[in-house]
Design a protein around this motif. Structure first.
Motif, short mmCIF file in Angstrom:
data_model
loop_
_atom_site.label_atom_id
_atom_site.label_comp_id
_atom_site.label_asym_id
_atom_site.label_seq_id
_atom_site.Cartn_x
_atom_site.Cartn_y
_atom_site.Cartn_z
N LEU A 88 -30.34 46.88 -24.47
CA LEU A 88 -30.38 47.51 -25.78
C LEU A 88 -30.65 46.43 -26.82
CD1 LEU A 88 -28.69 50.38 -27.30
CD2 LEU A 88 -28.20 48.25 -28.47
N PHE A 131 -39.66 50.43 -23.79
CA PHE A 131 -38.34 50.77 -24.31
C PHE A 131 -38.46 52.06 -25.11
CE2 PHE A 131 -37.13 46.73 -22.96
CZ PHE A 131 -35.86 46.35 -23.37
N LYS A 132 -37.39 52.82 -25.14
CA LYS A 132 -37.31 54.01 -25.99
C LYS A 132 -36.72 53.58 -27.33
CE LYS A 132 -38.51 56.65 -22.56
NZ LYS A 132 -39.86 57.14 -22.47
N PHE A 182 -34.29 54.72 -30.53
CA PHE A 182 -33.31 55.62 -31.13
C PHE A 182 -32.98 55.06 -32.50
CE2 PHE A 182 -28.83 57.30 -31.47
CZ PHE A 182 -29.21 58.62 -31.68
N THR A 199 -25.37 58.94 -27.16
CA THR A 199 -26.76 58.75 -26.75
C THR A 199 -26.95 57.37 -26.15
OG1 THR A 199 -27.54 60.29 -28.44
CG2 THR A 199 -29.16 58.73 -27.56
N VAL A 200 -26.39 56.36 -26.78
CA VAL A 200 -26.49 55.00 -26.24
C VAL A 200 -25.76 54.90 -24.91
CG1 VAL A 200 -25.82 52.59 -26.63
CG2 VAL A 200 -26.90 53.91 -28.47
N ALA A 251 -27.85 56.53 -22.23
CA ALA A 251 -28.98 55.66 -21.90
C ALA A 251 -28.53 54.52 -20.99
CB ALA A 251 -29.62 55.12 -23.18
N ASP A 253 -33.83 51.55 -21.10
CA ASP A 253 -33.89 50.47 -22.10
C ASP A 253 -34.16 51.08 -23.47
OD1 ASP A 253 -33.48 48.45 -20.19
OD2 ASP A 253 -35.62 48.40 -19.71
N LEU A 254 -33.49 50.53 -24.49
CA LEU A 254 -33.48 51.20 -25.78
C LEU A 254 -33.52 50.19 -26.92
CD1 LEU A 254 -33.02 54.21 -26.70
CD2 LEU A 254 -30.58 53.67 -26.76
N TYR A 309 -32.28 50.28 -30.73
CA TYR A 309 -31.40 51.06 -31.59
C TYR A 309 -31.47 50.44 -32.98
CZ TYR A 309 -26.95 52.96 -33.33
OH TYR A 309 -25.98 53.60 -34.07
#
Length: 176
Positions: free
Chosen positions: A3, A27-28, A30, A61-62, A65, A71-72, A74
């Motif tokens: 993250l 990566f997504k 958010f 949400t985190v 994930a 993978d994010l 934020y």
């Protein structure tokens, strides 16, 4: 799960840089206004119910994930002295599930932030949109400090292009 906790004042380019990272790494993203924009039509901004639900959406949400190894990036507007509990809840949601969290602070000059705050791309989300709102934030909150007790990679992006900032983050944390 990795993250990237990308934080800084409004109009510093968090979402733009996050999207650049995502396009290069898979990566997504958010971003903080996803939760705000979902709840604000139902509960007034800043009300108890609003704050409770926004916090729940963000943390859960985190956490999900992290459980699913997604993978994010934020994004968050961290205010020193106010948001430490939220930061630790997010970190715990990642670390309790074996994930890694990397903190990145984007900063820019106040004059540059006031110039950017009126940009068209900020209009579709419930973001700060006026110079007056930015000046109010500067007077009320410390938005330029690093999250305490966490190593932070800092990028001063008054003149750094979003793609270059994303490249620095990708390289620093070996995200490819």
């Amino acid at each position: 799960m990795k993250l990237i906790f990308l934080y800084g004042p409004p109009a510093v380019g968090k979402l733009t840089v996050a999207n650049e990272i995502a396009s290069r790494t898979g990566f997504k993203v958010f971003h903080n206004h996803m939760s705000v924009d979902a709840i604000e039509p139902v509960f007034s901004f800043g009300s108890h119910s609003f704050n409770k639900l926004v916090e729940m959406i963000r943390v859960e949400t985190v956490a999900e994930a992290a459980r699913e190894n997604v993978d994010l990036v934020y994004t968050f507007c961290y205010a020193k002295g106010i948001d430490e509990k939220h930061v630790e809840r997010i970190a715990k949601a990642v670390e309790d599930h074996g994930g890694e969290i990397f903190f990145v602070l984007l900063t820019a000059s106040k004059d540059e932030l006031k110039r950017r705050v009126v940009f068209e791309n900020r209009q579709r989300y419930g973001k700060a949109k006026t110079v007056e709102k930015m000046e109010s934030f500067f007077e009320t909150y410390d938005l330029f400090s690093e999250v305490p007790n966490r190593e932070t990679f800092k990028i001063e992006n008054t003149i750094v292009q979003p793609g270059d900032a994303a490249g620095q983050i990708i390289e620093r944390f070996r995200l490819t």
